[in-house]
Scaffold this motif. Structure first.
Motif, mmCIF file in Angstrom:
data_model
loop_
_atom_site.group_PDB
_atom_site.id
_atom_site.type_symbol
_atom_site.label_atom_id
_atom_site.label_comp_id
_atom_site.label_asym_id
_atom_site.label_seq_id
_atom_site.Cartn_x
_atom_site.Cartn_y
_atom_site.Cartn_z
ATOM 1 N N ILE A 47 0.922 -1.343 0.176
ATOM 2 C CA ILE A 47 0.030 0.391 0.002
ATOM 3 C C ILE A 47 0.567 0.873 -0.329
ATOM 4 C CG2 ILE A 47 -1.567 1.716 1.535
ATOM 5 C CD1 ILE A 47 -2.611 -1.481 2.746
ATOM 6 N N VAL A 48 0.629 2.372 -0.857
ATOM 7 C CA VAL A 48 1.405 3.596 -1.200
ATOM 8 C C VAL A 48 0.853 4.803 -0.823
ATOM 9 C CG1 VAL A 48 2.948 4.755 -2.536
ATOM 10 C CG2 VAL A 48 2.722 2.326 -3.158
ATOM 11 N N LEU A 49 1.431 4.665 0.636
ATOM 12 C CA LEU A 49 -0.055 6.466 0.832
ATOM 13 C C LEU A 49 0.883 7.494 0.531
ATOM 14 C CD1 LEU A 49 -0.966 5.620 4.680
ATOM 15 C CD2 LEU A 49 -1.934 5.220 2.092
ATOM 16 N N GLU A 50 0.590 8.724 -0.023
ATOM 17 C CA GLU A 50 0.950 9.610 -0.184
ATOM 18 C C GLU A 50 0.582 11.753 0.796
ATOM 19 O OE1 GLU A 50 3.048 10.469 -4.222
ATOM 20 O OE2 GLU A 50 1.718 11.752 -4.160
ATOM 21 N N LYS A 51 1.206 11.961 0.483
ATOM 22 C CA LYS A 51 1.140 13.050 1.441
ATOM 23 C C LYS A 51 1.637 14.789 0.631
ATOM 24 C CE LYS A 51 1.015 14.697 5.098
ATOM 25 N NZ LYS A 51 1.105 15.051 7.219
ATOM 26 N N THR A 52 0.847 15.709 0.460
ATOM 27 C CA THR A 52 1.809 16.897 0.032
ATOM 28 C C THR A 52 1.408 18.314 1.307
ATOM 29 O OG1 THR A 52 2.163 16.185 -2.455
ATOM 30 C CG2 THR A 52 2.547 18.266 -1.987
ATOM 31 N N ASP A 53 2.664 18.826 1.664
ATOM 32 C CA ASP A 53 2.376 19.672 2.394
ATOM 33 C C ASP A 53 2.284 20.746 1.363
ATOM 34 O OD1 ASP A 53 4.870 20.712 2.027
ATOM 35 O OD2 ASP A 53 5.413 19.478 3.705
ATOM 36 N N ASP A 54 2.197 22.074 2.723
ATOM 37 C CA ASP A 54 1.831 23.231 2.600
ATOM 38 C C ASP A 54 3.336 24.400 0.925
ATOM 39 O OD1 ASP A 54 0.001 23.931 2.839
ATOM 40 O OD2 ASP A 54 -0.019 24.589 4.788
ATOM 41 N N THR A 55 4.598 23.899 1.751
ATOM 42 C CA THR A 55 5.657 23.642 1.273
ATOM 43 C C THR A 55 5.817 23.195 -0.811
ATOM 44 O OG1 THR A 55 6.760 22.629 2.002
ATOM 45 C CG2 THR A 55 7.000 24.140 2.751
ATOM 46 N N GLY A 56 5.011 21.936 -0.622
ATOM 47 C CA GLY A 56 5.345 21.154 -2.477
ATOM 48 C C GLY A 56 6.139 19.635 -1.725
ATOM 49 N N ALA A 57 6.404 20.033 -0.310
ATOM 50 C CA ALA A 57 7.331 17.973 -0.601
ATOM 51 C C ALA A 57 6.256 17.577 -0.451
ATOM 52 C CB ALA A 57 7.833 18.583 0.767
ATOM 53 N N ILE A 58 6.965 16.738 -0.353
ATOM 54 C CA ILE A 58 5.543 15.386 -0.843
ATOM 55 C C ILE A 58 6.393 13.943 0.397
ATOM 56 C CG2 ILE A 58 5.183 13.388 -1.919
ATOM 57 C CD1 ILE A 58 5.711 15.277 -4.298
ATOM 58 N N GLN A 59 5.929 13.966 1.331
ATOM 59 C CA GLN A 59 5.775 12.308 1.471
ATOM 60 C C GLN A 59 5.289 11.021 1.196
ATOM 61 O OE1 GLN A 59 5.646 13.556 6.030
ATOM 62 N NE2 GLN A 59 5.061 15.382 5.694
ATOM 63 N N ARG A 60 5.894 10.103 1.217
ATOM 64 C CA ARG A 60 5.395 9.111 0.725
ATOM 65 C C ARG A 60 5.334 7.571 2.061
ATOM 66 N NH1 ARG A 60 7.736 9.599 -4.079
ATOM 67 N NH2 ARG A 60 5.965 10.332 -5.827
ATOM 68 N N LYS A 61 4.504 7.130 2.032
ATOM 69 C CA LYS A 61 4.737 5.730 3.299
ATOM 70 C C LYS A 61 4.834 5.065 2.852
ATOM 71 C CE LYS A 61 1.984 7.400 6.413
ATOM 72 N NZ LYS A 61 1.365 7.510 7.364
ATOM 73 N N TYR A 62 5.065 3.363 2.456
ATOM 74 C CA TYR A 62 4.883 2.164 1.942
ATOM 75 C C TYR A 62 4.487 1.254 3.261
ATOM 76 C CZ TYR A 62 7.452 3.873 -1.608
ATOM 77 O OH TYR A 62 7.550 4.994 -3.603
ATOM 78 N N ILE A 63 3.740 1.026 2.794
ATOM 79 C CA ILE A 63 3.414 -0.067 4.164
ATOM 80 C C ILE A 63 2.250 -1.655 3.720
ATOM 81 C CG2 ILE A 63 1.192 -0.637 6.146
ATOM 82 C CD1 ILE A 63 0.868 2.771 5.665
#
Length: 240
Positions: free
Chosen positions: A194-210
């Motif tokens: 499972i791949v989760l992704e979030k983009t914060d206010d600065t445009g940085a991308i975070q991903r988690k692999y579960i």
């Protein structure tokens, strides 16, 4: 006897012989039926009544059974009690860390994350619908042993994972990008990730692999700085 007297007697004998022969029958006409029996008219034979039978109805195909719903056990998305996993970091000196799993009861689990500079404690509550973060505490160097009542009183801070597990679903600003990703790690090849992704206010991308039985096996942080990508990753390397 003189010949003259014999001739009349001879003629009379021939006449009597001719009268005794059977008469010659004339041949019958070949077109006539030689049978003298009268032909009997054909009897009217009634044909048997035809029985009309309707065709048997063709049975409709039985509908295919619906697939049984997949039951998600969110408790399977964590390692066993006491397991220690090592993550190989890249891009930052604190990206490498060790994570130790501690189960408090059937529905509550804590992860101690030690990156060599500090230890971070995260505690999760598991339900049928979601995995929720109920505690996050930095600089935590003790053992966390609360009672079940104390755990129940901890409020939900955020959601780690939530049903339905389908691509496109969004919760707490996290979007499910994929549920069947294949991922190569130093530990092993994983499927159904499972791949989760979030983009914060600065445009940085975070991903988690579960993935099941292991939980989080990789995390990524991607930031763009002056047209240059700054990437930090932590990937599962070993489990003890």
């Amino acid at each position: 006897m003189s010949l003259i007297k014999f001739i009349p007697i001879l003629i009379l004998f021939l006449l009597l012989s001719a009268c005794g022969e059977d008469p010659v029958e004339e041949p019958s006409d070949s077109n006539e039926n030689p049978s003298t029996e009268e032909q009997q008219p054909e009897e009217n034979i009634e044909e048997p009544e035809k029985i009309v039978t309707e065709p048997e109805p063709v049975p409709e195909p039985e509908p295919e059974p619906e697939p049984e719903p997949v039951i998600i056990q969110f408790s399977n998305y964590f390692m066993q009690d006491g397991a220690t996993a090592t993550y190989l970091g890249d891009g930052n000196e604190y990206a490498s860390y060790q994570a130790r799993t501690q189960w408090h009861n059937d529905t509550t689990v804590s992860i101690y994350e030690d990156n060599g500079g500090t230890t971070l404690l995260r505690t999760y509550r598991i339900s049928d619908e979601s995995i929720d973060l109920i505690q996050e505490q930095g600089e935590f160097y003790d053992e966390f042993n609360p009672t079940d009542e104390e755990l129940q009183e901890l409020p939900i801070l955020s959601t780690f994972l939530k049903l339905p597990l389908e691509a496109g679903e969004v919760f707490d600003d996290w979007e499910i990008i994929s549920v069947d990703q294949t991922l190569e790690t130093p530990y092993q090849l994983f499927e159904q990730v499972i791949v989760l992704e979030k983009t914060d206010d600065t445009g940085a991308i975070q991903r988690k692999y579960i993935v099941e039985q292991y939980g989080e096996i990789k995390r990524e942080f991607i930031m763009l700085e002056e047209d240059t990508e700054f990437i930090v990753t932590s990937t599962l390397e070993s489990v003890e």
